[in-house]
Design a protein around this motif. Structure first.
Motif, PDB file in Angstrom:
ATOM      1  N   VAL A   1       0.867  -1.121  -0.008  1.00 27.55           N
ATOM      2  CA  VAL A   1      -0.103   0.172   0.139  1.00 27.55           C
ATOM      3  C   VAL A   1       0.762   1.119  -0.080  1.00 27.55           C
ATOM      4  CG1 VAL A   1      -1.800   1.333   1.265  1.00 27.55           C
ATOM      5  CG2 VAL A   1      -1.884  -1.188   1.176  1.00 27.55           C
ATOM      6  N   GLY A   2       0.413   2.205  -0.889  1.00 21.94           N
ATOM      7  CA  GLY A   2       1.149   3.433  -0.672  1.00 21.94           C
ATOM      8  C   GLY A   2      -0.083   4.708  -0.773  1.00 21.94           C
ATOM      9  N   TRP A   3       0.376   5.785  -0.432  1.00 24.08           N
ATOM     10  CA  TRP A   3      -0.657   6.898  -0.503  1.00 24.08           C
ATOM     11  C   TRP A   3      -0.022   8.210  -0.836  1.00 24.08           C
ATOM     12  CZ3 TRP A   3      -0.589   3.680   3.834  1.00 24.08           C
ATOM     13  CH2 TRP A   3       0.753   3.804   4.651  1.00 24.08           C
ATOM     14  N   THR A   4      -0.818   8.966  -1.530  1.00 19.84           N
ATOM     15  CA  THR A   4      -0.549  10.304  -2.142  1.00 19.84           C
ATOM     16  C   THR A   4      -1.469  11.287  -1.367  1.00 19.84           C
ATOM     17  OG1 THR A   4       0.212   9.241  -4.094  1.00 19.84           O
ATOM     18  CG2 THR A   4      -0.084  11.506  -4.127  1.00 19.84           C
ATOM     19  N   LEU A   5      -1.046  12.215  -0.588  1.00 21.77           N
ATOM     20  CA  LEU A   5      -1.819  12.659  -0.193  1.00 21.77           C
ATOM     21  C   LEU A   5      -1.342  14.361  -0.413  1.00 21.77           C
ATOM     22  CD1 LEU A   5      -2.341  11.163   3.612  1.00 21.77           C
ATOM     23  CD2 LEU A   5      -3.864  11.460   1.783  1.00 21.77           C
ATOM     24  N   PRO A   6      -2.049  15.056  -1.149  1.00 22.14           N
ATOM     25  CA  PRO A   6      -1.717  16.348  -1.611  1.00 22.14           C
ATOM     26  C   PRO A   6      -1.892  17.476  -0.391  1.00 22.14           C
ATOM     27  CG  PRO A   6      -3.691  15.811  -2.664  1.00 22.14           C
ATOM     28  CD  PRO A   6      -3.383  14.782  -1.790  1.00 22.14           C
ATOM     29  N   ARG A   7      -1.374  18.614  -0.610  1.00 16.74           N
ATOM     30  CA  ARG A   7      -1.461  19.559   0.328  1.00 16.74           C
ATOM     31  C   ARG A   7      -2.690  20.175   0.465  1.00 16.74           C
ATOM     32  NH1 ARG A   7       3.636  23.400  -1.139  1.00 16.74           N
ATOM     33  NH2 ARG A   7       5.448  21.954  -0.249  1.00 16.74           N
ATOM     34  N   GLY A   8      -3.699  20.126  -0.240  1.00 18.38           N
ATOM     35  CA  GLY A   8      -5.129  20.331  -0.182  1.00 18.38           C
ATOM     36  C   GLY A   8      -5.704  19.638   0.813  1.00 18.38           C
ATOM     37  N   VAL A   9      -5.381  18.525   1.249  1.00 15.15           N
ATOM     38  CA  VAL A   9      -6.002  17.661   2.429  1.00 15.15           C
ATOM     39  C   VAL A   9      -5.866  18.373   3.585  1.00 15.15           C
ATOM     40  CG1 VAL A   9      -5.819  15.622   3.592  1.00 15.15           C
ATOM     41  CG2 VAL A   9      -5.639  15.656   1.062  1.00 15.15           C
ATOM     42  N   GLY A  10      -4.779  18.953   3.931  1.00 17.79           N
ATOM     43  CA  GLY A  10      -4.521  19.680   5.122  1.00 17.79           C
ATOM     44  C   GLY A  10      -3.023  19.823   5.211  1.00 17.79           C
ATOM     45  N   ASN A  11      -2.577  20.378   6.450  1.00 17.70           N
ATOM     46  CA  ASN A  11      -1.038  20.738   6.543  1.00 17.70           C
ATOM     47  C   ASN A  11      -0.408  19.128   6.971  1.00 17.70           C
ATOM     48  OD1 ASN A  11      -1.555  19.969   9.299  1.00 17.70           O
ATOM     49  ND2 ASN A  11      -1.530  22.067  10.127  1.00 17.70           N
ATOM     50  N   ALA A  12       0.821  19.365   7.259  1.00 16.61           N
ATOM     51  CA  ALA A  12       1.635  18.055   7.358  1.00 16.61           C
ATOM     52  C   ALA A  12       1.137  17.206   8.705  1.00 16.61           C
ATOM     53  CB  ALA A  12       3.146  18.498   7.796  1.00 16.61           C
ATOM     54  N   VAL A  13       0.522  18.006   9.623  1.00 20.63           N
ATOM     55  CA  VAL A  13       0.132  17.428  10.565  1.00 20.63           C
ATOM     56  C   VAL A  13      -1.258  16.296  10.295  1.00 20.63           C
ATOM     57  CG1 VAL A  13      -1.026  17.624  13.268  1.00 20.63           C
ATOM     58  CG2 VAL A  13       0.938  19.071  12.245  1.00 20.63           C
ATOM     59  N   VAL A  14      -1.946  17.250   9.641  1.00 17.56           N
ATOM     60  CA  VAL A  14      -3.225  16.214   9.282  1.00 17.56           C
ATOM     61  C   VAL A  14      -2.916  15.222   8.331  1.00 17.56           C
ATOM     62  CG1 VAL A  14      -5.461  16.659   7.976  1.00 17.56           C
ATOM     63  CG2 VAL A  14      -4.639  18.511   9.670  1.00 17.56           C
ATOM     64  N   ARG A  15      -2.044  15.576   7.248  1.00 20.43           N
ATOM     65  CA  ARG A  15      -1.629  14.485   6.527  1.00 20.43           C
ATOM     66  C   ARG A  15      -1.031  13.022   7.113  1.00 20.43           C
ATOM     67  NH1 ARG A  15       0.281  18.820   3.558  1.00 20.43           N
ATOM     68  NH2 ARG A  15       2.555  18.143   3.845  1.00 20.43           N
ATOM     69  N   ASN A  16       0.019  13.491   7.871  1.00 17.38           N
ATOM     70  CA  ASN A  16       0.442  12.443   8.859  1.00 17.38           C
ATOM     71  C   ASN A  16      -0.273  11.637   9.803  1.00 17.38           C
ATOM     72  OD1 ASN A  16       2.906  12.714   7.811  1.00 17.38           O
ATOM     73  ND2 ASN A  16       3.702  14.322   9.125  1.00 17.38           N
TER      74      ASN A  16
END
Length: 93
Positions: A51-66
């Protein structure tokens, strides 16, 4: 007691790390849209689910993406035993 601890060990999910693997998924063009996610999938040569994931900045800041990545890892650790029969590469976008 020790055997119970060993049996209840969480499933370690394999992750996609190489950019070549992500490009292979993009070229496979096998996608499934389940709101809010887009799953890109392809059969892989290894005999395991990766599994891999691609979370763009539009999802949220680094804290939210992590945090989202940790939630995905936790879900897969709890449910990975039933999913490990799938021999796929999956990218969550």
């Amino acid at each position: 007691l020790l055997s119970l601890l060993v049996e209840s060990k969480a499933y370690k999910i394999k992750t996609i790390r190489a950019s070549a693997d992500y490009l292979k998924l993009a070229k496979a063009r096998r996608r499934v849209q389940v709101q809010p996610w887009l799953f890109a999938k392809a059969l892989n040569n290894p005999t395991e689910l990766r599994v891999g994931w691609t979370l763009p900045r539009g999802v949220g800041n680094a804290v939210v993406r992590n945090r989202i990545k940790r939630w995905i890892r936790e879900y897969l650790a709890k449910n990975g035993e039933s999913l490990k029969l799938l021999k796929l590469d999956v990218n969550l976008v």
